[in-house]
Design an enzyme around this catalytic site. Structure first.
Site, PDB file in Angstrom:
ATOM      1  N   ASN A 158       9.393   6.787  -9.515  1.00 42.64           N
ATOM      2  CA  ASN A 158      10.552   7.378 -10.213  1.00 42.64           C
ATOM      3  C   ASN A 158      11.635   6.352 -10.541  1.00 42.64           C
ATOM      4  O   ASN A 158      12.349   6.507 -11.525  1.00 42.64           O
ATOM      5  CB  ASN A 158      11.113   8.573  -9.429  1.00 42.64           C
ATOM      6  CG  ASN A 158      11.585   8.200  -8.046  1.00 42.64           C
ATOM      7  OD1 ASN A 158      11.065   7.268  -7.430  1.00 42.64           O
ATOM      8  ND2 ASN A 158      12.562   8.914  -7.544  1.00 42.64           N
ATOM      9  N   GLU A 256      12.327   5.979   3.207  1.00 41.70           N
ATOM     10  CA  GLU A 256      13.202   6.848   2.411  1.00 41.70           C
ATOM     11  C   GLU A 256      12.297   7.899   1.781  1.00 41.70           C
ATOM     12  O   GLU A 256      11.376   7.554   1.037  1.00 41.70           O
ATOM     13  CB  GLU A 256      13.925   6.058   1.308  1.00 41.70           C
ATOM     14  CG  GLU A 256      14.936   5.058   1.824  1.00 41.70           C
ATOM     15  CD  GLU A 256      16.086   5.665   2.600  1.00 41.70           C
ATOM     16  OE1 GLU A 256      16.345   6.874   2.456  1.00 41.70           O
ATOM     17  OE2 GLU A 256      16.704   4.933   3.390  1.00 41.70           O
ATOM     18  N   CYS A 290      15.421  11.337  -5.795  1.00 33.42           N
ATOM     19  CA  CYS A 290      15.615  11.804  -4.416  1.00 33.42           C
ATOM     20  C   CYS A 290      17.053  12.262  -4.215  1.00 33.42           C
ATOM     21  O   CYS A 290      17.344  12.953  -3.243  1.00 33.42           O
ATOM     22  CB  CYS A 290      15.231  10.723  -3.415  1.00 33.42           C
ATOM     23  SG  CYS A 290      16.055   9.176  -3.695  1.00 33.42           S
ATOM     24  N   GLU A 468      19.195   1.116   3.857  1.00 32.98           N
ATOM     25  CA  GLU A 468      18.911   0.145   2.800  1.00 32.98           C
ATOM     26  C   GLU A 468      20.208  -0.248   2.106  1.00 32.98           C
ATOM     27  O   GLU A 468      21.208   0.458   2.185  1.00 32.98           O
ATOM     28  CB  GLU A 468      17.971   0.761   1.765  1.00 32.98           C
ATOM     29  CG  GLU A 468      16.648   1.211   2.362  1.00 32.98           C
ATOM     30  CD  GLU A 468      15.549   1.319   1.326  1.00 32.98           C
ATOM     31  OE1 GLU A 468      15.030   0.277   0.912  1.00 32.98           O
ATOM     32  OE2 GLU A 468      15.214   2.450   0.933  1.00 32.98           O
TER      33      GLU A 468
HETATM   34  P1  NDP Z   1       3.690   9.312  -2.516  1.00 25.50           P
HETATM   35  O1  NDP Z   1       4.469   9.368  -1.262  1.00 25.50           O
HETATM   36  O2  NDP Z   1       2.275   9.730  -2.496  1.00 25.50           O
HETATM   37  O3  NDP Z   1       3.691   7.802  -3.086  1.00 25.50           O
HETATM   38  C1  NDP Z   1       4.722   6.855  -2.876  1.00 25.50           C
HETATM   39  C2  NDP Z   1       4.090   5.465  -2.700  1.00 25.50           C
HETATM   40  O4  NDP Z   1       3.263   5.475  -1.526  1.00 25.50           O
HETATM   41  C3  NDP Z   1       3.178   5.063  -3.844  1.00 25.50           C
HETATM   42  O5  NDP Z   1       3.241   3.669  -4.025  1.00 25.50           O
HETATM   43  C4  NDP Z   1       1.811   5.463  -3.325  1.00 25.50           C
HETATM   44  O6  NDP Z   1       0.745   4.787  -3.947  1.00 25.50           O
HETATM   45  C5  NDP Z   1       1.944   5.059  -1.870  1.00 25.50           C
HETATM   46  N1  NDP Z   1       1.004   5.714  -0.975  1.00 25.50           N
HETATM   47  C6  NDP Z   1       0.382   6.911  -1.127  1.00 25.50           C
HETATM   48  N2  NDP Z   1      -0.415   7.162  -0.071  1.00 25.50           N
HETATM   49  C7  NDP Z   1      -0.297   6.112   0.777  1.00 25.50           C
HETATM   50  C8  NDP Z   1      -0.879   5.788   2.033  1.00 25.50           C
HETATM   51  N3  NDP Z   1      -1.729   6.593   2.648  1.00 25.50           N
HETATM   52  N4  NDP Z   1      -0.540   4.620   2.615  1.00 25.50           N
HETATM   53  C9  NDP Z   1       0.342   3.789   2.019  1.00 25.50           C
HETATM   54  N5  NDP Z   1       0.897   4.029   0.825  1.00 25.50           N
HETATM   55  C10 NDP Z   1       0.606   5.186   0.203  1.00 25.50           C
HETATM   56  O7  NDP Z   1       4.477  10.100  -3.620  1.00 25.50           O
HETATM   57  P2  NDP Z   1       3.887  10.638  -5.012  1.00 25.50           P
HETATM   58  O8  NDP Z   1       4.065   9.576  -5.993  1.00 25.50           O
HETATM   59  O9  NDP Z   1       2.522  11.182  -4.881  1.00 25.50           O
HETATM   60  O10 NDP Z   1       4.877  11.838  -5.276  1.00 25.50           O
HETATM   61  C11 NDP Z   1       4.682  13.065  -4.568  1.00 25.50           C
HETATM   62  C12 NDP Z   1       6.021  13.656  -4.185  1.00 25.50           C
HETATM   63  O11 NDP Z   1       6.708  12.767  -3.302  1.00 25.50           O
HETATM   64  C13 NDP Z   1       6.994  13.857  -5.331  1.00 25.50           C
HETATM   65  O12 NDP Z   1       6.733  15.039  -6.021  1.00 25.50           O
HETATM   66  C14 NDP Z   1       8.299  13.872  -4.601  1.00 25.50           C
HETATM   67  O13 NDP Z   1       8.510  15.132  -4.017  1.00 25.50           O
HETATM   68  C15 NDP Z   1       8.099  12.853  -3.491  1.00 25.50           C
HETATM   69  N6  NDP Z   1       8.621  11.522  -3.866  1.00 25.50           N
HETATM   70  C16 NDP Z   1       9.860  11.188  -3.435  1.00 25.50           C
HETATM   71  C17 NDP Z   1      10.414   9.994  -3.842  1.00 25.50           C
HETATM   72  C18 NDP Z   1      11.789   9.609  -3.409  1.00 25.50           C
HETATM   73  O14 NDP Z   1      12.433   8.825  -4.105  1.00 25.50           O
HETATM   74  N7  NDP Z   1      12.256  10.091  -2.273  1.00 25.50           N
HETATM   75  C19 NDP Z   1       9.724   9.062  -4.723  1.00 25.50           C
HETATM   76  C20 NDP Z   1       8.403   9.502  -5.094  1.00 25.50           C
HETATM   77  C21 NDP Z   1       7.904  10.689  -4.673  1.00 25.50           C
HETATM   78  P3  NDP Z   1      -0.030   5.454  -5.201  1.00 25.50           P
HETATM   79  O15 NDP Z   1       0.955   5.577  -6.294  1.00 25.50           O
HETATM   80  O16 NDP Z   1      -1.054   4.459  -5.508  1.00 25.50           O
HETATM   81  O17 NDP Z   1      -0.557   6.770  -4.704  1.00 25.50           O
END
Ligand code: NDP
Length: 491
Positions: A158, A256, A290, A468
């Site tokens: 995001n 976060e 977020c 952070e």
């Molecule tokens: P994720 O938590 O799945 O992904 C965030 C990061 O973690 C990405 O780089 C992802 O890689 C990586 N990741 C995923 N699984 C693992 C793992 N097992 N071990 C280590 N790293 C991992 O979020 P999503 O992008 O799937 O979004 C899903 C929901 O999460 C959103 O709808 C929102 O609610 C929340 N979210 C919150 C954010 C915030 O700013 N607080 C930011 C993004 C999401 P990859 O992309 O390759 O899966």
């Protein structure tokens, strides 16, 4: 070969591992969410062996980097920041093209990312320790911070450049090596930032980009004993898994995660200001923030007037292609996210909320993941739409009868990232600032929109570990050494 295939081959992007640009064990395709016929490129997926090589090389490079004079490290960070700022138009366009946020937000994000680097460039030169006399005779004490070592950075889609930058800049500033796994859905922004970092005067392997899926590369990275600290932004379940893996190796961790931020609108509020703040907080970044205002907690005395203007304001917002002039809300990031959002619209209705406007898929001239901003009315704080992070252009109004009730609703959540109040009363603003159980509080401002030189983070399920940004980042990216020095017996 078709024109399309030629284009994809021409735009294949590599990982930057142990100082080399290299192909992976496969590739993923990256398409523009504003127009899915627009292929941005193919992006290498790192293998397990490549990740291990990046970690090994990072260990040696970190020692060399930590030995550089501070001015040399400062110059590297300053150069990265200056280049990001000067190229914010061009790189912002790329970011908006792959993530879907309107161009002004994309440019703003790159500019802000540059500011993280220039801020930490200056912080490089402000690394001062403490000294003290011992409680024992003839002994002096020197307390200073040392780099934590090799840092794994896992960032979301995001804010693909800003979030990564507010982690990478302090990591490098305080003398660490970085292995970065960006979100697989926004790899172009990751490659663009890496191209800038890779051109700097840094030891080979100090910084590696390992694109790949979270489940494979990400999981291996967080489980590795070659990592000294993990900084993650993303969802709660993934954060929980990372914390568990980190504890197994006693790796330092900073998470976060989700949020369910509330904006309290009091009966003495300036209604136009309240509506502007609510619309910006709820729908900026297509609600995929977020810090988004997903709960609007409104005093009953102002409720009807506020809601009328809020709905008119939401209806007037232009949803469109991220790169088109006039677009205020871009597409959501992916088909999966769009389907999840529409699922929450159905859930809200089934829970008894009234959908006053929006919350529907839109068909525009480009084939993308568009939806209209949605406003729920007559909701209660126990509905799932008010308890779970939706990460969507959706917001809920919760009617309350008093300030005390508003504060209690604001705090009734498992999260605790940001909260805000719109009021003209200094007494209420002060009470709210002191009693809202969130890491960030805003008064007469949206719940989103924070500065880079002060701490950022939350409570509850929103954050775990040290804060952070600002000087607070030193706590995570360094470890403290206390040295006792005796001059020995006089000659
Ligand atoms: P994720 O938590 O799945 O992904 C965030 C990061 O973690 C990405 O780089 C992802 O890689 C990586 N990741 C995923 N699984 C693992 C793992 N097992 N071990 C280590 N790293 C991992 O979020 P999503 O992008 O799937 O979004 C899903 C929901 O999460 C959103 O709808 C929102 O609610 C929340 N979210 C919150 C954010 C915030 O700013 N607080 C930011 C993004 C999401 P990859 O992309 O390759 O899966």
């Amino acid at each position: 070969m078709s024109t399309w295939e030629k284009r994809v081959v021409a735009e294949s992007k590599l990982n930057f591992i142990a100082g080399q640009w290299i192909a992976g064990e496969g590739e993923i395709e990256n398409r523009n969410p504003s127009d899915v016929s627009d292929v941005i490129g193919n992006f290498a997926q790192a293998s397990a062996g490549q990740l291990d090589a990046a970690l090994e090389k990072a260990r040696d490079a970190q020692r060399i980097w930590a030995g550089y004079g501070l001015e040399r490290r400062q110059a590297v960070l300053q150069a990265i920041g200056t280049e990001l700022i000067s190229r914010s138009e061009e790189l912002g366009k790329l970011l908006s093209r792959e993530e879907g946020k309107p161009l002004a937000e994309g440019k703003g994000e790159i500019y802000r990312a540059g500011q993280f680097f220039t801020y930490y460039a200056a912080e490089c030169l402000r690394q001062l320790g403490e000294n003290a006399d011992s409680v024992r005779d003839g002994i002096e004490i020197d307390v200073r911070r040392e780099p934590v070592g090799v840092v794994a950075i896992i960032s979301p889609w995001n804010f693909p450049t800003a979030t990564a930058s507010w982690k990478i800049a302090p990591a490098l500033c305080y003398g660490n090596a970085v292995v970065w796994k960006p979100a697989n859905i926004t790899p172009a922004s990751a490659v663009a930032l890496t191209e800038i970092i890779a051109r700097q005067d840094i030891p080979e392997g100090l910084f590696s980009l390992v694109m790949g899926s979270g489940r494979s590369v990400g999981q291996r990275l967080v489980e590795s004993s070659g990592v000294n600290a993990i900084s993650f932004t993303g969802s709660v379940p993934v954060g929980r898994g990372i914390a568990t893996a980190a504890v197994g190796n006693f790796t330092k961790v900073q998470l976060e995660m989700g949020s369910k931020n509330a904006l309290a609108v009091m009966d003495d509020a300036d209604i136009d200001l309240a509506v502007t703040v609510a619309l910006g907080g709820a729908f900026g970044g297509t609600g995929q923030k977020c810090t988004a205002s997903s709960r609007l907690v409104v005093h009953e005395a102002i409720h009807d007037a506020f809601v009328e203007k809020l709905v008119v304001g939401a209806q007037a917002m232009t949803v469109g292609h991220a790169l088109e002039a006039g677009t205020q809300i871009g597409p959501v990031v992916s088909e999966a996210q769009l389907l999840e959002n529409l699922g929450y619209v159905d859930l809200g209705k089934s829970e008894g909320a009234e959908l006053a406007f929006g919350g529907a898929r839109l068909s525009l001239s480009h084939d993308g993941y568009y939806m209209s901003p949605g406003v729920f009315l007559n909701t209660t704080n126990d509905m799932r739409i008010n308890r779970e992070e939706m990460f969507a252009p959706l917001t809920s109004v919760i009617r309350v009868g008093s300030y005390d009730e508003a504060l209690s609703v604001v705090n009734d959540t498992s999260f605790g990232l940001t909260s805000g109040i719109v009021t003209r009363s200094l007494a209420r603003a002060t009470h709210f600032r002191r009693n809202a159980r969130t890491g960030v509080v805003t008064v007469n401002l949206p719940t989103a929109g924070t500065d880079y030189h002060v701490p950022f983070g939350g409570r509850g399920e929103s954050s775990y570990g040290p804060r952070e940004q600002g000087r607070a980042a030193a706590e995570f990216y360094t470890t403290v050494k206390t040295a006792y020095i005796s001059a020995g017996a006089p000659e």
